[in-house]
Design a protein around this motif. Structure first.
Motif, short mmCIF file in Angstrom:
data_model
loop_
_atom_site.label_atom_id
_atom_site.label_comp_id
_atom_site.label_asym_id
_atom_site.label_seq_id
_atom_site.Cartn_x
_atom_site.Cartn_y
_atom_site.Cartn_z
N ILE A 427 -1.80 -7.82 2.00
CA ILE A 427 -2.61 -8.56 1.04
C ILE A 427 -1.94 -8.57 -0.33
N ILE A 428 -1.48 -7.39 -0.77
CA ILE A 428 -0.87 -7.28 -2.10
C ILE A 428 0.37 -8.18 -2.19
N ASN A 429 1.21 -8.10 -1.18
CA ASN A 429 2.44 -8.89 -1.23
C ASN A 429 2.16 -10.39 -1.30
N ALA A 430 1.18 -10.81 -0.55
CA ALA A 430 0.86 -12.24 -0.57
C ALA A 430 0.30 -12.66 -1.92
N LEU A 431 -0.55 -11.81 -2.51
CA LEU A 431 -1.13 -12.15 -3.83
C LEU A 431 -0.04 -12.20 -4.89
N LEU A 432 0.91 -11.25 -4.83
CA LEU A 432 2.00 -11.24 -5.81
C LEU A 432 2.81 -12.52 -5.69
N GLU A 433 3.08 -12.90 -4.48
CA GLU A 433 3.82 -14.12 -4.21
C GLU A 433 3.14 -15.32 -4.88
N ARG A 434 1.82 -15.28 -4.97
CA ARG A 434 1.07 -16.39 -5.56
C ARG A 434 0.73 -16.14 -7.03
N LYS A 435 1.49 -15.24 -7.67
CA LYS A 435 1.36 -15.00 -9.13
C LYS A 435 -0.01 -14.46 -9.52
N ILE A 436 -0.62 -13.70 -8.66
CA ILE A 436 -1.92 -13.13 -8.99
C ILE A 436 -1.72 -11.71 -9.50
N LYS A 437 -2.40 -11.37 -10.56
CA LYS A 437 -2.20 -10.06 -11.18
C LYS A 437 -3.17 -9.06 -10.55
N ILE A 438 -2.66 -7.84 -10.31
CA ILE A 438 -3.43 -6.85 -9.56
C ILE A 438 -3.44 -5.49 -10.26
N PHE A 439 -4.62 -4.89 -10.35
CA PHE A 439 -4.72 -3.45 -10.64
C PHE A 439 -5.26 -2.80 -9.37
N TYR A 440 -4.64 -1.73 -8.93
CA TYR A 440 -5.02 -1.17 -7.63
C TYR A 440 -5.18 0.34 -7.75
N VAL A 441 -6.42 0.81 -7.66
CA VAL A 441 -6.68 2.26 -7.65
C VAL A 441 -6.72 2.73 -6.21
N THR A 442 -5.95 3.74 -5.89
CA THR A 442 -5.98 4.23 -4.51
C THR A 442 -5.65 5.72 -4.45
N HIS A 443 -6.20 6.39 -3.45
CA HIS A 443 -5.75 7.75 -3.15
C HIS A 443 -4.83 7.73 -1.94
N GLN A 444 -4.57 6.52 -1.43
CA GLN A 444 -3.73 6.42 -0.24
C GLN A 444 -2.27 6.52 -0.65
N TYR A 445 -1.73 7.70 -0.47
CA TYR A 445 -0.37 7.99 -0.90
C TYR A 445 0.62 7.06 -0.23
N GLU A 446 0.41 6.86 1.07
CA GLU A 446 1.36 6.06 1.84
C GLU A 446 1.52 4.66 1.25
N LEU A 447 0.41 4.07 0.85
CA LEU A 447 0.42 2.72 0.31
C LEU A 447 1.19 2.66 -1.01
N ALA A 448 0.77 3.50 -1.95
CA ALA A 448 1.39 3.46 -3.28
C ALA A 448 2.88 3.80 -3.18
N ASN A 449 3.18 4.78 -2.35
CA ASN A 449 4.56 5.23 -2.27
C ASN A 449 5.47 4.17 -1.67
N SER A 450 4.92 3.36 -0.76
CA SER A 450 5.77 2.34 -0.15
C SER A 450 6.22 1.32 -1.20
N PHE A 451 5.35 1.04 -2.18
CA PHE A 451 5.77 0.14 -3.27
C PHE A 451 6.70 0.86 -4.23
N PHE A 452 6.45 2.15 -4.42
CA PHE A 452 7.29 2.89 -5.36
C PHE A 452 8.75 2.91 -4.88
#
Lengths: 497, 508
Positions: A427-452
């Protein structure tokens, strides 16, 4: 006569349909606290504030138009509140003497319609007086136009005409009604009757037969009794009152538009005064166009939390230039949700022309803001939790355009971490592709770390603070995601061991 | 001997002070009871639904009454009685609130007439049907004696006589400058339309319509009261009759009939609620209640969901469960939207309803005579609490564990889902071992497969999908090992939320 204090060129529509995400935004951003502070107990102000805030502006010029009007209000709060009292007085008088009490009594409507018009003329004179005294102190385009119009265009010919009619329209004959006893001995089957005349042949026939008549006269100051008689009279004179009362409505409509548009600014004044008590800083945002993604601010605070605590709360500073995705990770109770709320609140406040609670604030306008928060189990029972989240996300996607803003809070965590992360990543990748700005709060380490690990330049990572002793701080800092949320700490405080 | 009651054998003190059990919202029993008691607010039935019965004989007593009520003639007769009694109370309520003598007496007379008719009709109904329950037999016996009493018979006859005379009166009112004159009506002609024509030319364009919808009757002000007083003076004999009547019968409602009127609504309201569900072919049964923990139910379902689905085309899926020997804890895993939460709710609902004496969803059932039910479902984060979700979860569980006994039932739904996977497993296993030590019955819905094999008290049940199409849930919850499939990604596909789908849906 147009008020035009909210838009330079058109009326505000207080009945306009709000965007479909409005109730979600209110709930997720705790916006009711802010609306309540603006309303200060006044339901009308609450609704106007809500209506104005959620029909967001996107044109920076229109935002600055309101900022200027609001700045005038902050500079002249007493004058603006005095101005606002004019439609309020009309309303109070109306409720006290006209529609409130007499709405069931056409006789009352008829006689008080005259009083109502007299009262309206009095208020318009007050409006003119304020204009003469204070217009020169106002600098904004909005107020200058408004006062110029008042000075030129007041015309009371309409009322004069109505009054000339009224003198001819009083019901002078007594009203004769026949009736029967219904349920509970209450009168029923009321029928208006023509009183008998002396020369009616059948009256003559009855002469000599004694028919008792009982009479009752109400006390001179018995208003209740007068209304009661009016209610009986109303059977005959219902339509008369209608025509007269409608004449008054034309003038009244102008005042209620004034009330609506000023109401928003009164709400802003109320909020500003509350915040001043807590010594929260307020500032007018610098507004960037939608396609220049920027969030740059100092000491931005959660307004709802500040209002709740009635003291200054800890704010955050972020300088995110050309960032499209901002990840917020870290400790439970570390201020992540608070931060996310403050972002959403500031965006809405900026885009309706309000100040924001910060020392400085700059952001781009967005083409619609959306929140996607975890929700309580759907009590309508139609869906499981993840399905419900996805369904809401799908509804958001239906509304999204380039340069929209989406705030995620612990989304897609209703399934296991591995699968939730994968859903979120797509979802995030597709939204970024369409120039949509995102703030994302998560405790899911796996998710955040994959972008990091991707080290993209348009992504910023913030982390909720945690001190060495396990106590939380509430200020976010730039920092990479870490692999635990310290649930054990909380367990120990509650269960011991 | 206690007076005949349709709901109790012995008096239960303070039943009306009962408050909603804490587990009601989580089990959707609040919805059920709200729906059941909607439009029956005046009876204050909720306390009855809030109060599970510990006495097995009383549970049977109620089950017998439910049995008699399968006779439709009895049921509809009772409903008519209830409608009439509502009107009696509304009229009497007016009398309390009203200020004027003949106005009060007027409504008092209406109330009396209505009451007499409704009691007579109730007695007829009870005589015409075949009653077998202890509850209805004793009530019928009582009402029969009451209706045939001289007191009741003369009350009814006199009320009718007074009313007949009042209806015949006609009078005229003349209003002028704050003066009201009342006289006998003597044939004056209708004048209304002439007046209307005089004012018609002043109508304006389309603004608000100020014509008033004039009420025919509601209350009486002092002017109307004065008019009534004059009408009474014009017709002194009729109103003297009315005074005499009211003096002779200062109150007329029998206390046992009054109590019956309220209590029987417990049964009627519940039967009304389940009637449509039964009509669709879903079974209800009277459960056996036991004091050992071997429980089972066949073809049972979530009552709140069943009611909800009445207005939709979706079918309602029934499920079974049973616990044997040492088994105490059902861990439910499997794909989302597969009916896990519904299953957990159902387990709690059945137990509560069984202890009310009500027929419950299912073909057959044996349920546990529990002492308390504890639920914990995930809640939304609220700013007001100023606490994190995890801390909330733990605090609540901690409180529950302190209050629970081995006779308690736990229903836990997706707790600890607000923390990391590791934390969730660590915390869940600690809580599970505490419940296991207590030896309580428990249903635990989770996505943590690890819990389903925790120890020998735990059995695993799984929500299932169609083998050929993982997106099709069966809503069957079956006893089998957890298989680790959560089907989340296919769910995302279904909502057109994959990377590819979203790019198609949002235009650049």
């Amino acid at each position: 006569m147009k008020v035009f204090l909210l838009y330079p060129d058109r009326d505000f529509n207080p009945q306009a349909e709000l965007p479909p995400q409005t109730e979600d935004l209110i709930q997720d951003l705790e916006f009711n606290n802010i609306l309540s502070a603006m309303a200060n107990g006044d339901k009308f102000l609450f609704n106007i504030a809500k209506q104005t805030i959620f029909t967001s502006l996107t044109d920076p010029a229109e935002i600055y138009y309101r900022q200027a009007v609001l700045q005038d209000c902050l500079n002249n709060p007493a004058v603006v509140r005095e101005l606002y009292q004019i439609p309020i007085k009309s309303l109070e008088n109306k409720q006290a003497q006209w529609l409130g009490i007499f709405s069931n009594y056409p006789g009352g409507i008829l006689s008080s319609a005259v009083q109502f018009l007299e009262m309206l003329v009095g208020l318009l004179r007050e409006l003119r007086q304020i204009t003469d005294q204070h217009a020169s102190k106002f600098r904004s385009a909005g107020f200058q136009r408004f006062f110029a119009m008042i000075a030129q265009e007041l015309d009371d010919a309409y009322f004069a005409e109505v009054e000339s009619h009224l003198s001819e329209l009083r019901f002078r004959k007594g009203v004769l009604i026949s009736a029967q006893l219904g349920m509970g001995n209450e009168g029923m089957n009321y029928i208006l009757r023509r009183p008998k005349r002396q020369n009616d042949p059948w009256v003559l026939r009855l002469i000599g037969r004694k028919s008792p008549v009982y009479s009752y006269t109400i006390a001179p100051r018995d208003d209740h009794g007068a209304r009661a008689i009016g209610a009986l009279r109303d059977r005959g004179i219902n339509l008369v009152a209608n025509a007269v009362a409608q004449s008054a409505d034309h003038v009244d409509n102008f005042l209620s538009t004034l009330r609506t548009e000023l109401g928003f600014y009164i709400g802003c004044l109320n909020l500003a005064e509350q915040l001043k008590k807590s010594e929260e800083p307020i500032t007018f945002p610098k507004v960037a166009p939608a396609n220049e993604h920027i969030h740059s601010f100092v000491e931005l605070s959660d307004v709802a939390l500040s209002l709740l605590k009635q003291q200054k709360v800890i704010g955050n500073a972020v300088h995110a230039h050309s960032k499209d995705l901002i990840f917020i990770t870290g400790a439970n109770q570390g201020g992540k949700s608070t931060f996310l709320r403050s972002i959403g609140q500031a965006q809405l406040m900026m885009q309706c022309g309000m100040f924001v609670v910060a020392e400085s604030f700059e952001a781009n306008v967005c083409n619609g803001m959306f929140t996607h928060y975890r929700r309580e189990e759907d009590s309508a029972m139609e869906r499981g939790k993840l399905d419900e989240e996805l369904s809401r996300m799908s509804a958001i996607v239906d509304e999204l355009k380039p340069h929209s803003l989406v705030l995620f809070n612990e989304s897609f965590a209703a399934t296991n971490e591995r699968e939730g992360s994968e859903i979120a990543r797509q979802i995030i990748n597709a939204l970024l592709e369409r120039k949509i700005k995102i703030f994302y709060v998560t405790h899911q380490y796996e998710l955040a770390n994959s972008f990091f690990k991707e080290k993209a330049t348009n992504v910023l990572f913030l982390r909720a603070g945690r001190q060495i002793d396990g106590k939380r701080t509430f200020r976010l800092k730039v920092g990479k995601p870490l692999p635990t949320s310290y649930g054990l700490d909380v367990y120990k405080t509650i269960f011991g061991k | 001997m206690i007076p005949p009651s349709i709901l109790f054998i012995n008096e239960i003190s303070d039943i009306d002070k009962a408050t909603q059990p804490l587990y009601f919202p989580d089990l959707n029993l609040d919805q059920v009871v709200d729906t059941i008691t909607t439009r029956k607010n005046d009876y204050n039935l909720k306390p009855f639904f809030y109060t599970p019965i510990a006495d097995l004989d009383l549970i049977t007593y109620r089950q017998e009454v439910f049995g008699d009520l399968s006779d439709q003639k009895l049921l509809s007769g009772l409903k008519m009685f209830a409608e009439s009694m509502i009107q009696v109370r509304r009229y009497l309520g007016l009398v309390e609130k009203l200020d004027y003598h003949y106005h009060k007496e007027g409504w008092y007379l209406e109330a009396t007439l209505k009451y007499c008719q409704s009691v007579i009709n109730l007695e007829k109904t009870l005589s015409q049907v075949n009653l077998t329950s202890r509850g209805f037999l004793s009530i019928h016996n009582y009402i029969q004696q009451y209706v045939n009493s001289i007191e009741f018979q003369s009350l009814y006859k006199e009320a009718r006589a007074v009313k007949d005379d009042l209806v015949k009166i006609r009078y005229c009112i003349l209003l002028q400058n704050g003066t009201v004159q009342v006289s006998h009506y003597s044939g004056e002609v209708d004048y209304g339309e002439e007046i209307l024509k005089t004012f018609e030319k002043f109508k304006q364009g389309a603004v608000k319509d100020y014509r008033v919808e004039l009420r025919e009757s509601s209350g009486m002000n002092h002017v109307e009261a004065k008019i009534l007083e004059f009408v009474a003076r014009l017709n002194p004999l009729v109103f003297k009759e009315l005074d005499n009547f009211c003096e002779r019968y200062p109150q007329f409602i029998d206390s046992i009939i009054q109590r019956f009127d309220r209590e029987v609504q417990f049964y009627i309201s519940y039967l009304d609620f389940i009637a449509d569900i039964q009509q669709r072919g879903y079974p209800f049964c009277f459960p056996k209640l036991t004091t050992d923990k071997e429980v089972f139910a066949e073809e049972t379902f979530d009552l709140a969901l069943a009611y909800h689905l009445l207005y939709q085309d979706n079918p309602l899926i029934c499920n079974d469960f049973s616990l044997h020997g040492n088994e105490r804890i059902i861990v439910v895993t499997g794909p989302n939207q597969g009916g896990k939460t519904t299953f957990a709710r159902m387990f709690g609902q059945l137990h509560h309803l069984a202890k009310l004496g009500c027929p419950i969803p299912g073909r057959a059932a044996q349920l546990y005579l529990f002492d308390q039910i504890f639920t914990h479902f995930e809640r939304e984060e609220k700013l007001r609490t100023l606490r994190g979700k995890l801390q909330d979860d733990l605090l609540r569980i901690h409180t529950i564990l302190k209050q629970a006994t081995p006779q308690s039932i736990f229903i836990l739904n997706e707790i600890f889902s607000s923390t990391t996977l590791k934390d969730a497993i660590f915390l869940s296993e600690r809580i599970l071992s505490r419940i296991s030590e207590l030896d309580s019955l428990c249903v635990w819905v989770t996505f943590l497969d690890e819990l389903s094999t925790f120890n020998e008290k735990v059995i695993s049940m799984v929500s299932t999908v169609q083998p050929d199409n993982p997106l099709e849930r069966t809503f069957k919850i079956i006893r089998k090992p957890a298989d680790g499939l959560a089907y989340a990604l296919s769910l995302a596909e279904k909502h057109r939320l994959s990377y590819k789908h979203i790019l198609e849906r949002i235009h650049p």
